[in-house]
Design a protein around this motif. Structure first.
Motif, short mmCIF file in Angstrom:
data_model
loop_
_atom_site.label_atom_id
_atom_site.label_comp_id
_atom_site.label_asym_id
_atom_site.label_seq_id
_atom_site.Cartn_x
_atom_site.Cartn_y
_atom_site.Cartn_z
N GLU A 17 45.51 33.88 40.71
CA GLU A 17 44.25 34.56 41.04
C GLU A 17 43.38 34.73 39.80
OE1 GLU A 17 42.76 38.81 42.99
OE2 GLU A 17 44.83 38.60 42.29
N ILE A 18 43.99 35.08 38.69
CA ILE A 18 43.25 35.25 37.43
C ILE A 18 42.66 33.92 36.98
CG2 ILE A 18 43.48 35.80 34.97
CD1 ILE A 18 45.69 37.88 35.91
N LEU A 19 43.44 32.85 37.06
CA LEU A 19 42.95 31.54 36.64
C LEU A 19 41.79 31.07 37.51
CD1 LEU A 19 46.31 29.75 35.81
CD2 LEU A 19 44.56 30.49 34.18
N ALA A 20 41.90 31.29 38.81
CA ALA A 20 40.83 30.88 39.72
C ALA A 20 39.56 31.68 39.44
CB ALA A 20 41.27 31.06 41.17
N ALA A 21 39.70 32.99 39.22
CA ALA A 21 38.53 33.82 38.91
C ALA A 21 37.93 33.42 37.56
CB ALA A 21 38.93 35.30 38.90
N ALA A 22 38.78 33.10 36.59
CA ALA A 22 38.29 32.69 35.27
C ALA A 22 37.50 31.39 35.36
CB ALA A 22 39.46 32.53 34.30
N ALA A 23 37.97 30.46 36.19
CA ALA A 23 37.24 29.19 36.34
C ALA A 23 35.83 29.46 36.84
CB ALA A 23 37.99 28.25 37.29
N GLU A 24 35.71 30.30 37.86
CA GLU A 24 34.38 30.63 38.40
C GLU A 24 33.53 31.35 37.36
OE1 GLU A 24 33.14 29.60 41.28
OE2 GLU A 24 35.02 28.60 41.80
N LEU A 25 34.11 32.31 36.68
CA LEU A 25 33.37 33.10 35.69
C LEU A 25 32.94 32.25 34.50
CD1 LEU A 25 32.49 36.06 35.21
CD2 LEU A 25 34.66 36.40 34.01
N PHE A 26 33.85 31.42 33.97
CA PHE A 26 33.51 30.57 32.83
C PHE A 26 32.48 29.52 33.22
CE2 PHE A 26 37.99 31.17 30.74
CZ PHE A 26 37.69 32.49 30.44
N GLY A 37 37.16 41.90 29.71
CA GLY A 37 36.81 42.95 30.66
C GLY A 37 36.15 42.39 31.90
N ASP A 38 35.24 41.42 31.73
CA ASP A 38 34.60 40.78 32.88
C ASP A 38 35.64 40.10 33.77
OD1 ASP A 38 32.04 41.44 31.91
OD2 ASP A 38 31.88 39.53 30.81
N LEU A 39 36.57 39.41 33.13
CA LEU A 39 37.60 38.72 33.88
C LEU A 39 38.50 39.72 34.61
CD1 LEU A 39 38.98 36.17 34.76
CD2 LEU A 39 40.12 36.07 32.54
N GLY A 40 38.87 40.78 33.94
CA GLY A 40 39.68 41.81 34.58
C GLY A 40 38.98 42.40 35.79
N ARG A 41 37.70 42.74 35.65
CA ARG A 41 36.94 43.30 36.78
C ARG A 41 36.87 42.31 37.94
NH1 ARG A 41 34.44 45.52 32.50
NH2 ARG A 41 32.86 43.90 32.24
N ALA A 42 36.80 41.02 37.64
CA ALA A 42 36.70 40.01 38.70
C ALA A 42 37.96 39.98 39.57
CB ALA A 42 36.45 38.63 38.10
N VAL A 43 39.09 40.44 39.03
CA VAL A 43 40.34 40.45 39.80
C VAL A 43 40.87 41.86 40.02
CG1 VAL A 43 41.01 38.10 39.17
CG2 VAL A 43 41.71 40.01 37.72
N ASN A 103 36.93 21.85 43.52
CA ASN A 103 37.03 22.55 42.24
C ASN A 103 35.84 22.28 41.31
OD1 ASN A 103 39.90 23.72 42.35
ND2 ASN A 103 40.18 21.59 42.96
N PRO A 104 34.61 22.43 41.78
CA PRO A 104 33.48 22.15 40.88
C PRO A 104 33.46 23.06 39.65
CG PRO A 104 32.72 23.22 42.89
CD PRO A 104 34.17 22.87 43.10
N ALA A 105 33.93 24.28 39.79
CA ALA A 105 33.95 25.18 38.63
C ALA A 105 34.88 24.65 37.55
CB ALA A 105 34.36 26.59 39.06
N LEU A 106 36.04 24.12 37.94
CA LEU A 106 36.96 23.56 36.95
C LEU A 106 36.35 22.37 36.22
CD1 LEU A 106 40.51 23.56 38.56
CD2 LEU A 106 39.77 24.71 36.48
N ILE A 107 35.63 21.55 36.96
CA ILE A 107 34.98 20.40 36.33
C ILE A 107 33.96 20.88 35.32
CG2 ILE A 107 33.43 18.45 36.75
CD1 ILE A 107 34.95 18.09 39.44
N THR A 108 33.17 21.87 35.68
CA THR A 108 32.17 22.43 34.77
C THR A 108 32.83 23.02 33.54
OG1 THR A 108 30.66 22.88 36.61
CG2 THR A 108 30.31 24.14 34.57
N VAL A 109 33.89 23.80 33.74
CA VAL A 109 34.59 24.41 32.60
C VAL A 109 35.16 23.34 31.69
CG1 VAL A 109 36.56 25.85 31.93
CG2 VAL A 109 35.06 26.58 33.81
N HIS A 110 35.79 22.33 32.26
CA HIS A 110 36.35 21.28 31.42
C HIS A 110 35.27 20.58 30.61
CE1 HIS A 110 37.68 17.25 30.35
NE2 HIS A 110 38.79 17.86 30.09
#
Length: 194
Positions: A17-26, A37-43, A103-110
């Motif tokens: 869940e944290i990794l998925a939220a981080a992908a979207e946030l990043f 803190g942003d990542l923590g709040r997202a989950v 997974n478009p967010a993962l592509i963007t992050v990569h």
């Protein structure tokens, strides 16, 4: 066909869940624009509570990109092993297109953040990605014997550019139509004379 989301760790769903939220946030804010803190709040965690799962933001990013690189290679190996090269190529295309659409967010992050991964993990990500490319090259060489390795490898990279365009291109069409379009374009490009 569906792919697992980023960090789909069935043994530890909270980490997933944290990794998925981080992908979207990043993807949305950039690695440097998002705090722990942003990542923590997202989950639903405090920033400090996140440290029970990851040692820091770098570790989150590294695990995210290593995870998907490992999964792409594992599935690529499985699909490239199909005896008929045409079926193997279609299977690789379906897999990668599903990943790209899901997974478009993962592509963007990569694309934007790989340089923020610590060197040992970044080296592993790149090694895994090269191995994934080589599976595609091997299938294409079986399908089109006699192609020079350098041209074949360049064609595979160009194909990935098309397939990984989904964060920008997958708008306006429904998922099935976009998947069909990407498949037809990529297959035609890889079979065209070069």
């Amino acid at each position: 066909m569906t792919t697992q989301p980023a960090g789909a760790d069935v043994a530890n769903p909270r980490r997933a869940e944290i990794l998925a939220a981080a992908a979207e946030l990043f993807a949305r804010r950039g690695y440097h624009g998002a705090s722990i803190g942003d990542l923590g709040r997202a989950v639903g965690l405090t920033g400090p509570a996140l440290y029970r799962h990851f040692s820091g933001k770098e570790a989150v990013l590294a695990e995210m990109l290593l995870d998907i690189s490992e999964r792409l290679l594992a599935e690529g190996l499985r699909r490239a092993a199909i005896a008929d090269p045409g079926r193997a190529l279609d299977s690789l295309l379906r897999w990668h297109i599903a990943f790209a659409l899901d997974n478009p967010a993962l592509i963007t992050v990569h694309e934007r953040e790989l340089d923020n991964v610590p060197e040992p993990e970044r080296h592993r990500v790149r090694r895994l990605q090269r191995a994934y490319v080589e599976e595609w090259v091997a299938v294409l060489r079986r399908l089109r014997p006699g192609l020079p390795d350098d041209s074949t490898r360049a064609a595979v990279h160009a194909c990935f550019g098309l397939l990984n365009s989904t964060p920008r291109s997958a708008t306006g069409l429904d998922r099935a139509d976009m998947a069909g379009l990407l498949h037809a374009m990529a297959r035609n490009a890889l079979e065209a004379p070069f």
